[in-house]
Design a protein around this motif. Structure first.
Motif: not given
Length: 171
Positions: A24-32, A11-15
């Protein structure tokens, strides 16, 4: 359609301006992703367990049903055996009673026949004793009479009469 860990990972989010910190988002997504994979794995294991337990439950349900049917059949067979045993016992009892009656009747007939034979033998013995007594009394009377000498004289007289007749016939 549920999300897969790969969907979350790709999943990629728009900027935008003033957006979230990408690390932080990538870390959170890795945890999820890790948690989501763990939950999916746990869910699959639980489903496998459920399937296994359901198979066991079905197996034991079949055994229970078979045992119930077997118990019912065994109870019916026991009832039938019991019923047949009672009938057979009644038949044996009736047969024994018939045999007992027959034996008693035969014994009564035999005892009556023997009683008649005993009575007949008593009568014959009584007649024999009476005849024997009469014979003995007659013999005693003969013995007690002075008739022995008379008989002897009579025999001699008969001899003399006979000789005289013979003599008369010759002359």
């Amino acid at each position: 359609m549920p999300l897969t860990p790969l969907d979350i990972h790709n999943k990629e989010f728009g900027r935008r301006l003033r957006g979230y910190d990408e690390d932080q988002v990538n870390e959170f997504l890795d945890q999820v992703i890790k948690d989501y994979e763990s939950i999916i794995r746990e869910n699959k294991e639980l489903q496998n367990q459920i399937f296994s337990l359901q198979e066991k439950l079905d197996h034991f349900s079949n055994i229970e049903e078979t045992l119930s049917k077997t118990i019912i059949v065994a109870q019916e067979a026991a009832d039938e055996v019991k019923h047949n045993s009672k009938k057979e016992a009644q038949l044996i009892l009736k047969e024994a009673e018939k045999n007992a009656d027959r034996i008693v009747n035969e014994s009564l007939v035999k005892s009556r026949r023997i009683a008649l034979e005993v009575d007949e033998l008593k009568k014959q013995a009584s007649i024999y004793r009476a005849r024997f007594r009469t014979l003995v009394e007659a013999q005693l009377e003969l013995l007690s009479q002075d008739g022995w000498e008379a008989l002897e004289n009579r025999n001699q007289d008969n001899l003399l009469v006979e000789r005289e007749r013979e003599a008369n016939e010759v002359y």
